[in-house]
Design an enzyme around this catalytic site. Structure first.
Site, PDB file in Angstrom:
ATOM      1  N   ARG A   1       1.008  -1.142  -0.116  1.00 19.19           N
ATOM      2  CA  ARG A   1       0.052   0.387  -0.060  1.00 19.19           C
ATOM      3  C   ARG A   1       0.829   1.319  -0.239  1.00 19.19           C
ATOM      4  O   ARG A   1       1.915   1.561   0.640  1.00 19.19           O
ATOM      5  CB  ARG A   1      -0.960  -0.224   1.259  1.00 19.19           C
ATOM      6  CG  ARG A   1      -1.840   0.988   1.195  1.00 19.19           C
ATOM      7  CD  ARG A   1      -3.001   0.531   2.043  1.00 19.19           C
ATOM      8  NE  ARG A   1      -3.588   2.390   2.552  1.00 19.19           N
ATOM      9  CZ  ARG A   1      -3.188   3.017   3.500  1.00 19.19           C
ATOM     10  NH1 ARG A   1      -2.754   2.408   4.761  1.00 19.19           N
ATOM     11  NH2 ARG A   1      -4.462   4.629   3.111  1.00 19.19           N
TER      12      ARG A   1
ATOM     13  N   HIS B   1      -3.353  11.019   0.434  1.00 20.36           N
ATOM     14  CA  HIS B   1      -2.650  10.156   2.969  1.00 20.36           C
ATOM     15  C   HIS B   1      -2.107  11.651   3.217  1.00 20.36           C
ATOM     16  O   HIS B   1      -0.724  11.676   3.154  1.00 20.36           O
ATOM     17  CB  HIS B   1      -1.914   9.695   2.441  1.00 20.36           C
ATOM     18  CG  HIS B   1      -1.718   8.564   3.464  1.00 20.36           C
ATOM     19  ND1 HIS B   1      -1.597   6.973   3.978  1.00 20.36           N
ATOM     20  CD2 HIS B   1      -0.847   9.587   4.954  1.00 20.36           C
ATOM     21  CE1 HIS B   1      -1.511   6.527   4.820  1.00 20.36           C
ATOM     22  NE2 HIS B   1      -0.912   7.870   5.741  1.00 20.36           N
TER      23      HIS B   1
ATOM     24  N   GLU C   1      -8.107   7.708   5.782  1.00 22.95           N
ATOM     25  CA  GLU C   1      -8.515   8.956   7.559  1.00 22.95           C
ATOM     26  C   GLU C   1      -8.616  10.749   7.413  1.00 22.95           C
ATOM     27  O   GLU C   1      -8.255  11.349   8.174  1.00 22.95           O
ATOM     28  CB  GLU C   1      -6.760   8.521   8.748  1.00 22.95           C
ATOM     29  CG  GLU C   1      -6.155   7.198   8.333  1.00 22.95           C
ATOM     30  CD  GLU C   1      -5.451   6.989   9.452  1.00 22.95           C
ATOM     31  OE1 GLU C   1      -4.517   8.401  10.371  1.00 22.95           O
ATOM     32  OE2 GLU C   1      -5.357   5.951  10.312  1.00 22.95           O
TER      33      GLU C   1
ATOM     34  N   ASN D   1      -8.375   1.418   9.194  1.00 19.06           N
ATOM     35  CA  ASN D   1      -7.660   1.499   9.666  1.00 19.06           C
ATOM     36  C   ASN D   1      -7.741   1.151  11.466  1.00 19.06           C
ATOM     37  O   ASN D   1      -8.118   1.529  11.982  1.00 19.06           O
ATOM     38  CB  ASN D   1      -6.098   2.273   9.666  1.00 19.06           C
ATOM     39  CG  ASN D   1      -5.586   2.582   8.353  1.00 19.06           C
ATOM     40  OD1 ASN D   1      -6.431   2.151   7.470  1.00 19.06           O
ATOM     41  ND2 ASN D   1      -5.368   4.171   8.408  1.00 19.06           N
TER      42      ASN D   1
ATOM     43  N   TYR E   1      -5.983   0.144  15.073  1.00 17.89           N
ATOM     44  CA  TYR E   1      -4.253   0.623  16.100  1.00 17.89           C
ATOM     45  C   TYR E   1      -5.034   0.079  17.480  1.00 17.89           C
ATOM     46  O   TYR E   1      -4.604  -0.358  18.239  1.00 17.89           O
ATOM     47  CB  TYR E   1      -3.568   1.803  16.002  1.00 17.89           C
ATOM     48  CG  TYR E   1      -2.749   1.867  14.697  1.00 17.89           C
ATOM     49  CD1 TYR E   1      -1.399   1.077  14.438  1.00 17.89           C
ATOM     50  CD2 TYR E   1      -4.011   2.589  13.895  1.00 17.89           C
ATOM     51  CE1 TYR E   1      -0.898   1.695  13.109  1.00 17.89           C
ATOM     52  CE2 TYR E   1      -2.754   2.697  12.699  1.00 17.89           C
ATOM     53  CZ  TYR E   1      -1.417   2.178  12.862  1.00 17.89           C
ATOM     54  OH  TYR E   1      -1.318   2.357  11.413  1.00 17.89           O
TER      55      TYR E   1
ATOM     56  N   GLU F   1      -3.842  -0.655   7.429  1.00 18.08           N
ATOM     57  CA  GLU F   1      -3.067  -0.711   8.690  1.00 18.08           C
ATOM     58  C   GLU F   1      -3.268  -1.321  10.076  1.00 18.08           C
ATOM     59  O   GLU F   1      -4.341  -0.944  10.030  1.00 18.08           O
ATOM     60  CB  GLU F   1      -3.089   0.845   8.996  1.00 18.08           C
ATOM     61  CG  GLU F   1      -2.722   1.870   8.168  1.00 18.08           C
ATOM     62  CD  GLU F   1      -2.376   3.563   8.425  1.00 18.08           C
ATOM     63  OE1 GLU F   1      -2.368   4.071   8.836  1.00 18.08           O
ATOM     64  OE2 GLU F   1      -2.437   3.930   7.531  1.00 18.08           O
TER      65      GLU F   1
END
Ligand SMILES: *[C@@H]1O[C@H](CO)[C@@H](O)[C@H](O)[C@H]1NC(C)=O
Length: 504
Positions: free
Chosen positions: A102, A147, A193, A333, A335, A407
């Protein structure tokens, strides 16, 4: 599960309170055969060469050159020098045994002046070479059009995302990229995002263009109560513009897919009270559905409309028609997980939190105990269940549209890295990735249509306002010499990918 279960304690630095049982048992064969496995990067974070090849200044070039913005005073001027070293970096990608990668396109390289100037041949050439090098190694390019970084000229001319003009500029960028690269690129992402872009850019004022108002921050200009919603409106419609161009002009010939990537946090209610459970629903709706509800269903989430009323813009009939092109997949994404606490019915909201508009207070602890083992990245905790829960949430809300985990990753940073070997021995990252992949495999087994997984990141790089102080790479980078070295996690990922071919 082969070889039984190996339980080990997680010892993350001085973190001894938590003994997280860790079953090192996830295998490549737990995922569908056609699954994409890759790593992810973005243009500004790795390319460097910020004034080369007729590129113009981006909004991030401008921000990082202002004093005091980045915590180690650094910039992405050189970053990983990937612009000059992309061939070696494709070798690194290949050495992992991944089948996808990516990357993102620097808008300021392709169209230095947006639609007010010409396409830059040197920019097209760079990405052509990169895409060809990847394909030659059997690696599928998964390309993000935007991005975070945009040509500064679009900010200076008309205020970037605050102006409807940017929809045309973004459509032009998309058209140029589909025409130049779409014969070989089969996975397109419009935005990375955008929920972070609008909150940090227009509510908290920490990312370009640094706009905000009290109590969120003190900026030179801006209105945290309205501008994030206006910027979102233009991004949603810029996405729709690009998707319409792809679907009408390119998709039938090029046969690719187009989607959007959202930053996701999973939230757990702080207590079992109905108020905190409702607050959790609200804080979730104010995050991913803020963008995806309009794109998939044609309007902002009811949860947001209820609280924000006319501060949320409305879509005209023509805009609704455009939104009809929707998208082909959702990029997630992910985390971390945090606690959500109601502040609508109970005590007042802490001022200036980005979740304040949802009347939700976010906390990292319950009774003084963090939600999971902390990591060097503030607000990032190890809560592997979070990935299964957010995937299930997105699956249910959007009727099991195809998803990619675009991600997921773990930062190293802080004290205790006296020697390069300390960076290379990244057991914390291996445990994190293993635990998250295990949960992802479970939720896929339960029916979620997830089609790929990308680790952030291929190499240590410029981590936005953290500069070079946090390292997310599977490969260590010496920023003086630009030498790359595989960390233990790179070898772990490679072995994981090879496990497909091992006897079961
Ligand atoms: C940059 O643009 C100038 C003027 O159009 C051109 O002469 C030059 O060759 C370009 N440089 C590169 C590296 O493409």
């Amino acid at each position: 599960m082969a070889g039984g279960e190996v339980w080990r304690p997680l010892l993350a630095g001085a973190w001894l309170l938590w003994l997280l049982p860790w079953a090192s048992a996830v295998r490549r064969s737990d995922f569908p055969a056609a699954f994409l496995f890759g790593t992810a990067t973005s243009s500004y974070q790795i390319e460097g060469a910020y004034l080369e090849g007729n590129k113009s200044l981006s909004n991030w070039d401008v921000l990082t050159h202002l004093p005091g913005r980045v915590n180690d005073g650094s910039t992405g001027d050189i970053a990983d020098d990937h612009y000059h070293r992309f061939e070696d970096d494709v070798e690194l990608i290949h050495s992992l045994g991944t089948n996808a990668y990516r990357l993102s396109i620097s808008w300021a390289r392709i169209l230095p002046r947006g639609r007010f100037g010409k396409v830059n041949p040197a920019g097209i050439e760079f990405y052509n070479k990169l895409i060809d090098a990847l394909l030659l190694k059997g690696i599928e390019p998964f390309v993000t059009l935007n991005h975070y970084d945009i040509p500064q000229e679009l900010e200076d001319r008309y205020g970037a995302w605050l102006s409807a003009e940017i929809r045309r500029d973004f459509g032009h960028l998309a058209d140029v990229c589909f025409a130049a690269f779409g014969d070989r690129v089969k996975y397109w992402v419009t935005f990375n995002e955008p929920n972070v872009v609008v909150r940090k850019g227009y509510m908290l004022g920490t990312y370009p263009p640094e706009r905000c108002s009290p109590p969120y921050g003190s900026c030179a200009g801006g209105d945290s109560g309205t501008e994030p919603y206006l910027a979102t409106h233009n991004i949603v419609l810029a996405h729709a513009t690009a998707v319409e161009i792809y679907k009408r002009k390119y998709q039938s010939k090029q046969k690719g897919l187009i989607g959007i990537v959202m930053s996701t946090t999973w939230y757990e209610p702080l207590t079992d009270s109905p108020e905190d459970r409702l607050a959790t629903e609200r804080v979730l709706a104010f995050d991913v559905p803020w963008f995806l509800d309009p794109i998939v269903y044609g309007d902002y989430p009811p949860e947001m409309r209820q609280l924000l009323g006319s501060r949320l813009p409305t879509f005209s009939p023509e805009e609704r028609r455009k939104l009809g092109y929707k998208l082909d997949f959702i990029g997630v994404n992910h985390y971390t997980t945090l606690y959500a606490k109601d502040c609508m019915f109970s005590a007042g909201c802490p001022l200036g939190q980005q979740t304040q508009p949802a009347l939700v207070a976010v906390t990292e602890e319950r009774n003084g105990i963090p939600i999971g083992p902390p990591t060097p990245m503030p607000t990032f905790y190890v809560v592997p269940d979070g990935i299964a829960k957010i995937v299930t949430y997105v699956m249910k809300r959007y009727n099991n549209l195809p998803m990619f985990i675009t991600e997921n990753g773990y930062a190293q940073g802080g004290d205790g890295y006296a020697h390069v070997d300390d960076w290379l021995d990244d057991q914390g990252r291996i445990q994190y990735l293993d635990a998250y992949l295990t949960k992802l495999a479970e939720v896929i087994r339960d029916g979620a249509d997830v089609r790929g997984y990308f680790i952030w990141s291929l190499i240590d790089n410029f981590e936005w306002l953290y500069g070079y102080t946090l390292r997310f790479g599977l490969h260590y980078v010496d920023f003086q010499t630009q030498e790359r070295k595989p960390k233990s996690s790179a070898l772990w990922y490679k072995r994981f990918l090879q496990s497909l071919h091992e006897a079961q």
